[in-house]
Design a protein around this motif. Structure first.
Motif, PDB file in Angstrom:
ATOM      1  N   VAL A 287       0.842  -1.205   0.000  1.00 15.73           N
ATOM      2  CA  VAL A 287       0.000   0.000   0.000  1.00 15.73           C
ATOM      3  C   VAL A 287       0.874   1.250   0.000  1.00 15.73           C
ATOM      4  CG1 VAL A 287      -1.538   1.381   1.469  1.00 15.73           C
ATOM      5  CG2 VAL A 287      -2.102  -0.997   0.953  1.00 15.73           C
ATOM      6  N   TRP A 288       1.899   1.275   0.837  1.00 16.91           N
ATOM      7  CA  TRP A 288       2.793   2.430   0.908  1.00 16.91           C
ATOM      8  C   TRP A 288       3.552   2.626  -0.406  1.00 16.91           C
ATOM      9  CZ3 TRP A 288       4.385   6.906   1.933  1.00 16.91           C
ATOM     10  CH2 TRP A 288       5.741   7.264   1.928  1.00 16.91           C
ATOM     11  N   LEU A 289       4.081   1.558  -0.955  1.00 16.29           N
ATOM     12  CA  LEU A 289       4.868   1.666  -2.189  1.00 16.29           C
ATOM     13  C   LEU A 289       4.000   2.094  -3.369  1.00 16.29           C
ATOM     14  CD1 LEU A 289       7.063  -1.478  -1.556  1.00 16.29           C
ATOM     15  CD2 LEU A 289       7.904   0.879  -1.691  1.00 16.29           C
ATOM     16  N   LEU A 290       2.765   1.616  -3.425  1.00 16.04           N
ATOM     17  CA  LEU A 290       1.859   2.035  -4.500  1.00 16.04           C
ATOM     18  C   LEU A 290       1.437   3.492  -4.324  1.00 16.04           C
ATOM     19  CD1 LEU A 290      -0.366  -1.146  -4.911  1.00 16.04           C
ATOM     20  CD2 LEU A 290       1.429  -0.333  -6.469  1.00 16.04           C
ATOM     21  N   ALA A 291       1.281   3.921  -3.080  1.00 16.20           N
ATOM     22  CA  ALA A 291       0.963   5.327  -2.844  1.00 16.20           C
ATOM     23  C   ALA A 291       2.102   6.221  -3.335  1.00 16.20           C
ATOM     24  CB  ALA A 291       0.698   5.566  -1.361  1.00 16.20           C
ATOM     25  N   LYS A 292       3.351   5.766  -3.167  1.00 18.06           N
ATOM     26  CA  LYS A 292       4.505   6.533  -3.638  1.00 18.06           C
ATOM     27  C   LYS A 292       4.681   6.450  -5.157  1.00 18.06           C
ATOM     28  CE  LYS A 292       8.068   5.017  -1.330  1.00 18.06           C
ATOM     29  NZ  LYS A 292       9.504   5.055  -0.931  1.00 18.06           N
ATOM     30  N   PRO A 294       2.179   6.031  -7.998  1.00 14.83           N
ATOM     31  CA  PRO A 294       0.811   5.894  -8.529  1.00 14.83           C
ATOM     32  C   PRO A 294       0.756   5.337  -9.937  1.00 14.83           C
ATOM     33  CG  PRO A 294       1.477   8.207  -8.359  1.00 14.83           C
ATOM     34  CD  PRO A 294       2.501   7.416  -7.633  1.00 14.83           C
ATOM     35  N   GLU A 295       1.841   5.468 -10.704  1.00 19.63           N
ATOM     36  CA  GLU A 295       1.836   4.893 -12.053  1.00 19.63           C
ATOM     37  C   GLU A 295       1.678   3.377 -12.004  1.00 19.63           C
ATOM     38  OE1 GLU A 295       6.184   4.856 -10.771  1.00 19.63           O
ATOM     39  OE2 GLU A 295       4.396   6.115 -10.480  1.00 19.63           O
ATOM     40  N   TRP A 296       2.153   2.770 -10.915  1.00 19.47           N
ATOM     41  CA  TRP A 296       1.989   1.327 -10.777  1.00 19.47           C
ATOM     42  C   TRP A 296       0.562   0.969 -10.359  1.00 19.47           C
ATOM     43  CZ3 TRP A 296       4.323  -2.769 -12.540  1.00 19.47           C
ATOM     44  CH2 TRP A 296       5.627  -2.629 -13.041  1.00 19.47           C
ATOM     45  N   LYS A 299      -1.076   0.614 -13.703  1.00 19.38           N
ATOM     46  CA  LYS A 299      -0.696  -0.617 -14.401  1.00 19.38           C
ATOM     47  C   LYS A 299      -1.414  -1.832 -13.811  1.00 19.38           C
ATOM     48  CE  LYS A 299       3.897   1.112 -15.630  1.00 19.38           C
ATOM     49  NZ  LYS A 299       5.364   0.970 -15.433  1.00 19.38           N
ATOM     50  N   LEU A 300      -1.458  -1.907 -12.487  1.00 16.88           N
ATOM     51  CA  LEU A 300      -2.116  -3.046 -11.847  1.00 16.88           C
ATOM     52  C   LEU A 300      -3.622  -2.998 -12.069  1.00 16.88           C
ATOM     53  CD1 LEU A 300      -0.223  -3.410  -8.443  1.00 16.88           C
ATOM     54  CD2 LEU A 300       0.365  -4.308 -10.693  1.00 16.88           C
ATOM     55  N   ARG A 301      -4.199  -1.798 -12.023  1.00 15.83           N
ATOM     56  CA  ARG A 301      -5.642  -1.659 -12.232  1.00 15.83           C
ATOM     57  C   ARG A 301      -6.030  -2.170 -13.622  1.00 15.83           C
ATOM     58  NH1 ARG A 301      -5.846   3.337 -11.367  1.00 15.83           N
ATOM     59  NH2 ARG A 301      -6.239   3.177  -9.120  1.00 15.83           N
ATOM     60  N   GLU A 302      -5.226  -1.840 -14.627  1.00 12.61           N
ATOM     61  CA  GLU A 302      -5.516  -2.298 -15.989  1.00 12.61           C
ATOM     62  C   GLU A 302      -5.509  -3.820 -16.062  1.00 12.61           C
ATOM     63  OE1 GLU A 302      -3.739  -1.797 -20.557  1.00 12.61           O
ATOM     64  OE2 GLU A 302      -2.805  -0.724 -18.875  1.00 12.61           O
ATOM     65  N   GLU A 303      -4.523  -4.444 -15.444  1.00 13.29           N
ATOM     66  CA  GLU A 303      -4.464  -5.900 -15.423  1.00 13.29           C
ATOM     67  C   GLU A 303      -5.670  -6.485 -14.691  1.00 13.29           C
ATOM     68  OE1 GLU A 303      -0.977  -8.928 -14.419  1.00 13.29           O
ATOM     69  OE2 GLU A 303      -1.823  -8.098 -12.563  1.00 13.29           O
TER      70      GLU A 303
END
Length: 463
Positions: A287-292, A294-296, A299-303
């Motif tokens: 959660v912390w790393l994705l908050a830092k 957001p481009e990821w 990418k994950l949302r698309e998948e």
């Protein structure tokens, strides 16, 4: 202290059934290994507790990949790097005891758990317990996880809140349903409190269960759970439940016999502990790393949306399609491994890194350090899930990444962990963006299990 008194004191500190433990090697037998004994009485303990990452970095820089330290009651030897991880975890020659490594920390609270077993007994019980993690039960767990996570994420929607305590409560509640097959409510709350007390006791400074100490509360929590599980075993053996507890109650060993009630209780206590705090830590890390980054999230949302619609969750049969999500989770486990260090005790003399290390030595390996070694991970501080693309993995030492351990003691529930993480992030990312305040950077407590000291303040912004 005479021999009977020593045994009595050892059992007070470490619990029963420890007479077979190998005596810890005498301090002078490690004089030839470079290291630091620290300050009088405390040794290097306080320095390790204050900054475990910095301590390891300093020790390796001064002494190399094999070094001696004096902490937590005596001298021990740390081995760092992928080759050290392979030696200790794969343990081809059965040199190392997991029971005697983890036992001083966990044996009063989680005795005879799977991680506190060695060799043939460990292999037999692990095989029996594996029935709870076969495809059919896993499909049931996936359904229960989807239901519980969907409702909780909806309650967090549009809110700014401390994430770590919230996910900790959710994983406890999910464990009550998936592991124990009991509904949320007063009964689950009592079970949860007992587990929290036991986990806190495992890192308590006072190691004897005296009244009003964390260890005293932890031992009381264990007694509550022993009584609770013991009463339920006969009922679960006759039931048609699909939760992990019922599966283990009905499991039979190689001889066709049920596990004893005592063994079931010990294994359930340990599995609940092992599953709860580690998944809480690892989901918080991602959660912390994705908050830092957001481009990821994009990418994950698309998948994820290609696998299942927003908010519907993902079924067990589709989990394998979330390849990029799994890679991101693995990268979070690399950067912030939920078990930063792994202890063992040497059962026989051995050689490593040019040093002779005697039997009885407490041995530690350090996944957190290995996961940041530039020789395996270029630009190791950078969050890059593509490190776990198949072509990148093929060229890397197999033991450069060991968040789940390895060898015979590889985490039994690792597929459950992947499943829970994928289901959680599918519910979150297909319906929300994870945001944090500009410039926000929480401090992390890295030992014994990493967590953000302020709880990690995030916002789940609906999309």
């Amino acid at each position: 202290m005479n021999a009977p008194a020593k045994i009595e004191w050892s059992q007070a500190r470490f619990g029963p059934d420890t007479q077979h433990w190998l005596p810890r090697s005498s301090g002078s037998s490690l004089d030839h290994i470079p290291g630091d004994d620290g300050i009088p009485v405390f040794g290097t303990t306080l320095a390790q507790l204050k900054d475990p990452t910095g301590f390891t970095n300093r020790m390796v820089a001064r002494f190399g990949k094999v070094y001696r330290a004096k902490s937590f009651g005596g001298r021990g030897v740390s081995l760092v790097g992928a080759e050290a991880n392979e030696l200790v975890l794969f343990d081809r020659d059965k040199l190392f005891s997991s029971e005697q490594g983890w036992g001083p920390v966990l044996n009063l609270l989680f005795p005879r758990g799977l991680m506190l077993m060695d060799f043939d007994k460990h292999r037999a019980d692990r095989k029996t317990l594996s029935v709870a993690f076969k495809p059919e039960p896993m499909r049931h767990y996936a359904g229960a996880l989807n239901d519980g996570i969907r409702d909780r994420v909806a309650a967090w929607s549009g809110k700014t809140f401390p994430f770590y305590p919230a996910i900790k409560q959710l994983t406890l509640d999910l464990a009550a349903t998936s592991f124990l097959g009991i509904p949320w409510g007063p009964e689950a709350e009592k079970v949860n409190k007992a587990f929290v007390d036991m986990v806190q006791a495992s890192i308590g400074i006072v190691r004897v269960p005296m009244p009003f100490t964390a260890m005293g509360r932890g031992v009381a929590g264990r007694k509550y759970l022993v009584d609770y599980f013991t009463q339920m075993v006969p009922e679960r053996r006759a039931s048609s439940g699909e939760d992990i507890f019922t599966q283990i109650c009905q499991a039979k060993d190689e001889g066709g016999d049920y596990l004893s009630v005592e063994a079931i209780v010990d294994h359930m206590n340990f599995l609940m502990m092992a599953a709860h705090d580690t998944i809480t830590s690892s989901i918080t890390s991602l959660v912390w790393l994705l908050a830092k980054h957001p481009e990821w999230q994009d990418k994950l949302r698309e998948e994820m949306l290609a696998v299942a619609p927003a908010g519907e969750g993902v079924g067990h049969n589709s989990l394998g399609e979330l390849e990029l999500t799994e890679m991101a989770f693995k990268e979070a486990l690399r950067l912030i491994p939920p078990v930063p260090a792994i202890p063992r005790r040497a059962l026989r003399d051995f050689e490593f890194g040019g040093y002779h290390i005697p039997a009885g030595t407490n041995i530690g390996i350090n996944p957190a350090y290995t996961h940041m070694m530039a020789e395996y991970w270029p630009e190791p501080e950078r969050f890059d899930p593509m490190r776990f693309a198949p072509e990148a993995v093929r060229g890397r030492h197999k033991y450069a990444w060991v968040p789940f351990g390895g060898g015979a003691h590889m985490c039994l529930g690792l597929h459950f962990a992947y499943m829970q993480a994928k289901i959680f992030f599918h519910h979150v990312l297909t319906t929300h963006r994870i945001t944090v305040a500009e410039g926000y950077a929480p401090d992390w407590q890295m030992w014994p299990i990493p967590r953000p000291k302020d709880g990690l303040t995030v916002r789940f912004e609906p999309i």
